[in-house]
Design a protein around this motif. Structure first.
Motif, PDB file in Angstrom:
ATOM      1  N   PHE A  87       0.779   4.994   6.891  1.00  0.00           N
ATOM      2  CA  PHE A  87       0.925   6.199   5.837  1.00  0.00           C
ATOM      3  C   PHE A  87       0.184   5.742   4.523  1.00  0.00           C
ATOM      4  CE2 PHE A  87       3.204   2.206   4.474  1.00  0.00           C
ATOM      5  CZ  PHE A  87       2.898   2.012   2.832  1.00  0.00           C
ATOM      6  N   LEU A  88      -1.115   5.407   4.704  1.00  0.00           N
ATOM      7  CA  LEU A  88      -2.387   5.400   4.114  1.00  0.00           C
ATOM      8  C   LEU A  88      -2.693   7.070   3.886  1.00  0.00           C
ATOM      9  CD1 LEU A  88      -3.349   3.833   1.201  1.00  0.00           C
ATOM     10  CD2 LEU A  88      -5.210   2.747   3.024  1.00  0.00           C
ATOM     11  N   SER A  89      -2.784   7.808   2.989  1.00  0.00           N
ATOM     12  CA  SER A  89      -3.586   9.017   3.598  1.00  0.00           C
ATOM     13  C   SER A  89      -4.387   9.066   2.115  1.00  0.00           C
ATOM     14  CB  SER A  89      -2.424  10.137   3.373  1.00  0.00           C
ATOM     15  OG  SER A  89      -1.772  10.341   1.558  1.00  0.00           O
ATOM     16  N   ALA A  90      -5.317  10.293   2.219  1.00  0.00           N
ATOM     17  CA  ALA A  90      -6.850  10.256   1.360  1.00  0.00           C
ATOM     18  C   ALA A  90      -5.763  11.116   0.287  1.00  0.00           C
ATOM     19  CB  ALA A  90      -6.893  11.818   1.722  1.00  0.00           C
ATOM     20  N   GLU A  91      -4.410  11.794  -0.155  1.00  0.00           N
ATOM     21  CA  GLU A  91      -3.950  11.709  -1.248  1.00  0.00           C
ATOM     22  C   GLU A  91      -2.958  10.662  -2.391  1.00  0.00           C
ATOM     23  OE1 GLU A  91      -2.807  13.489   1.687  1.00  0.00           O
ATOM     24  OE2 GLU A  91      -4.635  15.030   1.380  1.00  0.00           O
ATOM     25  N   SER A  92      -2.259   9.947  -1.029  1.00  0.00           N
ATOM     26  CA  SER A  92      -1.686   8.958  -1.670  1.00  0.00           C
ATOM     27  C   SER A  92      -2.994   7.602  -1.983  1.00  0.00           C
ATOM     28  CB  SER A  92      -0.746   8.198  -0.330  1.00  0.00           C
ATOM     29  OG  SER A  92      -0.999   7.905   0.715  1.00  0.00           O
ATOM     30  N   ALA A  93      -4.070   7.981  -1.369  1.00  0.00           N
ATOM     31  CA  ALA A  93      -4.533   6.247  -1.395  1.00  0.00           C
ATOM     32  C   ALA A  93      -4.700   5.424  -2.337  1.00  0.00           C
ATOM     33  CB  ALA A  93      -5.867   6.735  -0.943  1.00  0.00           C
TER      34      ALA A  93
ATOM     35  N   PRO B 190      -4.999  -2.678   1.771  1.00  0.00           N
ATOM     36  CA  PRO B 190      -4.931  -1.488   2.109  1.00  0.00           C
ATOM     37  C   PRO B 190      -6.390  -0.322   2.338  1.00  0.00           C
ATOM     38  CG  PRO B 190      -3.734  -1.699   0.255  1.00  0.00           C
ATOM     39  CD  PRO B 190      -4.218  -3.096   0.660  1.00  0.00           C
ATOM     40  N   ARG B 191      -7.271  -1.658   1.780  1.00  0.00           N
ATOM     41  CA  ARG B 191      -8.986  -0.885   1.707  1.00  0.00           C
ATOM     42  C   ARG B 191      -9.651  -0.748   2.973  1.00  0.00           C
ATOM     43  NH1 ARG B 191     -13.921  -3.304  -1.183  1.00  0.00           N
ATOM     44  NH2 ARG B 191     -14.510  -1.863  -0.418  1.00  0.00           N
ATOM     45  N   ARG B 192      -9.223  -1.569   4.361  1.00  0.00           N
ATOM     46  CA  ARG B 192      -8.836  -1.594   5.338  1.00  0.00           C
ATOM     47  C   ARG B 192      -8.781  -0.233   6.299  1.00  0.00           C
ATOM     48  NH1 ARG B 192      -7.361  -7.185   8.299  1.00  0.00           N
ATOM     49  NH2 ARG B 192      -7.967  -9.158   6.786  1.00  0.00           N
ATOM     50  N   TYR B 193      -7.952   0.815   5.699  1.00  0.00           N
ATOM     51  CA  TYR B 193      -7.494   1.848   6.141  1.00  0.00           C
ATOM     52  C   TYR B 193      -7.764   2.627   5.409  1.00  0.00           C
ATOM     53  CZ  TYR B 193      -4.764  -1.991   9.053  1.00  0.00           C
ATOM     54  OH  TYR B 193      -4.352  -3.079   9.154  1.00  0.00           O
ATOM     55  N   TRP B 194      -9.101   2.929   4.568  1.00  0.00           N
ATOM     56  CA  TRP B 194      -9.721   3.876   3.367  1.00  0.00           C
ATOM     57  C   TRP B 194      -9.744   4.993   3.542  1.00  0.00           C
ATOM     58  CZ3 TRP B 194      -7.876   3.137  -1.759  1.00  0.00           C
ATOM     59  CH2 TRP B 194      -8.243   3.967  -2.452  1.00  0.00           C
ATOM     60  N   PRO B 195      -8.870   5.996   4.084  1.00  0.00           N
ATOM     61  CA  PRO B 195      -9.219   7.583   4.466  1.00  0.00           C
ATOM     62  C   PRO B 195     -10.658   7.774   4.137  1.00  0.00           C
ATOM     63  CG  PRO B 195      -7.244   7.066   3.047  1.00  0.00           C
ATOM     64  CD  PRO B 195      -7.214   6.442   2.469  1.00  0.00           C
ATOM     65  N   ARG B 196     -11.454   8.815   4.311  1.00  0.00           N
ATOM     66  CA  ARG B 196     -12.653   9.132   4.548  1.00  0.00           C
ATOM     67  C   ARG B 196     -12.313  10.393   3.399  1.00  0.00           C
ATOM     68  NH1 ARG B 196     -16.711  10.590   9.348  1.00  0.00           N
ATOM     69  NH2 ARG B 196     -15.752   8.491  10.113  1.00  0.00           N
ATOM     70  N   GLY B 197     -11.261  10.646   3.583  1.00  0.00           N
ATOM     71  CA  GLY B 197     -10.847  12.188   2.828  1.00  0.00           C
ATOM     72  C   GLY B 197     -10.535  11.647   0.883  1.00  0.00           C
ATOM     73  N   ALA B 198     -10.400  10.405   1.156  1.00  0.00           N
ATOM     74  CA  ALA B 198     -10.128   9.352  -0.514  1.00  0.00           C
ATOM     75  C   ALA B 198     -11.444   9.451  -1.034  1.00  0.00           C
ATOM     76  CB  ALA B 198      -9.308   8.030  -0.219  1.00  0.00           C
ATOM     77  N   GLY B 199     -12.525   9.580  -0.117  1.00  0.00           N
ATOM     78  CA  GLY B 199     -14.041   8.938  -1.117  1.00  0.00           C
ATOM     79  C   GLY B 199     -14.127   7.895  -0.933  1.00  0.00           C
ATOM     80  N   THR B 200     -15.136   7.587  -1.747  1.00  0.00           N
ATOM     81  CA  THR B 200     -15.671   5.925  -2.070  1.00  0.00           C
ATOM     82  C   THR B 200     -14.464   5.533  -2.927  1.00  0.00           C
ATOM     83  OG1 THR B 200     -18.079   6.695  -2.166  1.00  0.00           O
ATOM     84  CG2 THR B 200     -17.610   4.575  -2.624  1.00  0.00           C
ATOM     85  N   TYR B 201     -13.992   4.073  -2.647  1.00  0.00           N
ATOM     86  CA  TYR B 201     -13.223   3.072  -2.863  1.00  0.00           C
ATOM     87  C   TYR B 201     -13.677   3.128  -4.298  1.00  0.00           C
ATOM     88  CZ  TYR B 201     -10.268  -0.474  -4.497  1.00  0.00           C
ATOM     89  OH  TYR B 201      -9.411  -2.095  -5.220  1.00  0.00           O
ATOM     90  N   GLU B 202     -13.033   3.180  -5.362  1.00  0.00           N
ATOM     91  CA  GLU B 202     -13.475   2.418  -6.571  1.00  0.00           C
ATOM     92  C   GLU B 202     -13.094   2.386  -6.998  1.00  0.00           C
ATOM     93  OE1 GLU B 202     -15.151   6.224  -9.911  1.00  0.00           O
ATOM     94  OE2 GLU B 202     -14.243   7.152  -7.898  1.00  0.00           O
ATOM     95  N   ASP B 203     -13.524   0.560  -7.842  1.00  0.00           N
ATOM     96  CA  ASP B 203     -12.822  -0.441  -8.348  1.00  0.00           C
ATOM     97  C   ASP B 203     -11.445  -0.035  -9.800  1.00  0.00           C
ATOM     98  OD1 ASP B 203     -13.323  -2.723  -6.094  1.00  0.00           O
ATOM     99  OD2 ASP B 203     -15.248  -2.379  -6.835  1.00  0.00           O
ATOM    100  N   ALA B 204     -13.097   0.601  -9.978  1.00  0.00           N
ATOM    101  CA  ALA B 204     -11.642   0.356 -11.862  1.00  0.00           C
ATOM    102  C   ALA B 204     -10.992   1.389 -11.765  1.00  0.00           C
ATOM    103  CB  ALA B 204     -13.108   1.276 -12.385  1.00  0.00           C
ATOM    104  N   LYS B 205     -10.266   1.970 -10.603  1.00  0.00           N
ATOM    105  CA  LYS B 205      -9.046   2.699 -10.988  1.00  0.00           C
ATOM    106  C   LYS B 205      -8.121   2.139 -11.057  1.00  0.00           C
ATOM    107  CE  LYS B 205     -10.806   7.026  -8.927  1.00  0.00           C
ATOM    108  NZ  LYS B 205     -10.953   8.493  -8.654  1.00  0.00           N
TER     109      LYS B 205
END
Ligand SMILES: [Zn+2]
Ligand SMILES: [Zn+2]
Length: 273
Positions: free
Chosen positions: A138-144, A174-189
């Motif tokens: 259920f991980l989606s770009a909007e909910s990542a 969750p990072r294994r399923y990081w959606p492309r649409g969510a952009g590059t994963y940012e630790d700081a967030k």
């Protein structure tokens, strides 16, 4: 000198079966030069047991999805056989307990059947529509990032309410399923959320895993573990096929070192601060 691979699956894991074998995993460990391995097979449950702690809004636990109980007897015999056959490799037994804080009674029953050297605690699922569901579904770009926050909140509950595990496995699952649409994963967030989990884990004297099947943790995020008092890290390939045993350890060692960790007391030990 490579550290031990403390997270490997073999034919005794329900999601692995014929993809691997304990003997072939040992052969790979020897040829890769690993000093030790731990065979941490999946222990997952699909129904609430009598002494479990079900979530209120999850009456049915989860869909079966292929989950099978661990054959403790067969597994123990195989461990013994490999220990006799591979004298120069230290072979530890283990389990990867899924959601051990919820299935506490069921995990305790399993642990009474045999002695396991390494117990990993894992969170794979969160509640969705009355069932525990793997986050990848259920991980989606909007909910990542919201899913990462929910995941960390549940990890914190798991660390605070279960002491059955020694090593927290793939905190970054969750990072294994990081959606492309969510952009590059940012630790700081999600820094504060991770620090809360690390603080609780460190205060209970436990160990954080660097999982090389997940996108590799950054030195920045691993440094939060150090800052919060984390004493040790464990390296785990999470291999489900023999060729992945010890995979990615060279880079993972560099990250651990950059975050302040060093080889431990001997070559079989965790890395420590
Ligand atoms: Zn896992
Ligand atoms: Zn695993």
């Amino acid at each position: 000198m490579l550290p031990p691979d403390n997270h490997i699956h073999t034919q005794f894991s329900w999601d692995t079966r014929s993809r691997s074998s304990m003997i072939r995993a040992c052969e790979q460990a020897v040829s890769a030069g690993l000093p030790a391995v731990a065979f941490t097979e999946h222990v997952d449950f699909t129904a609430w047991g009598e002494r479990d702690l079900p979530m209120n809004d999850v009456p049915e636990a989860r869909a079966k999805g292929g989950i099978q109980p661990l054959d403790v007897e067969g597994y123990s015999a195989s461990i013994q056989e490999c220990q006799e056959r591979f004298r120069d490799l230290r072979i530890l037994s283990g389990i990867e307990a899924g959601e051990p804080h919820l299935f506490s009674g069921s995990v305790a029953d399993l642990l009474r059947q045999a002695t396991f050297d390494r117990v990993l605690g894992s969170l794979h699922s969160l509640p969705r529509d009355g069932l525990l569901v793997g986050v990848g579904w259920f991980l989606s770009a909007e909910s990542a990032y919201d899913v990462v926050r929910d995941y960390c909140a549940e990890l914190l509950r798991m660390v605070e309410s279960s002491d059955v595990f020694e090593v927290l496995a793939h905190f970054d699952y969750p990072r294994r399923y990081w959606p492309r649409g969510a952009g590059t994963y940012e630790d700081a967030k999600v820094e504060e959320e991770h620090r809360s989990v690390f603080r609780a884990l460190a205060s209970s004297g436990r160990v954080l895993e660097i999982n090389t099947a997940s996108p590799l943790v950054s030195a920045t995020a691993l440094r939060w573990w150090y800052d919060e008092g984390g004493a040790a890290v464990s390296f785990g390939s999470d291999a489900h096929t023999p060729n992945r045993v010890g995979d990615g350890f060279e880079v993972a060692m560099d990250v651990a070192e950059a975050a302040g960790f060093r080889p431990g007391r001997d070559r079989f030990d965790f890395w420590r601060r």
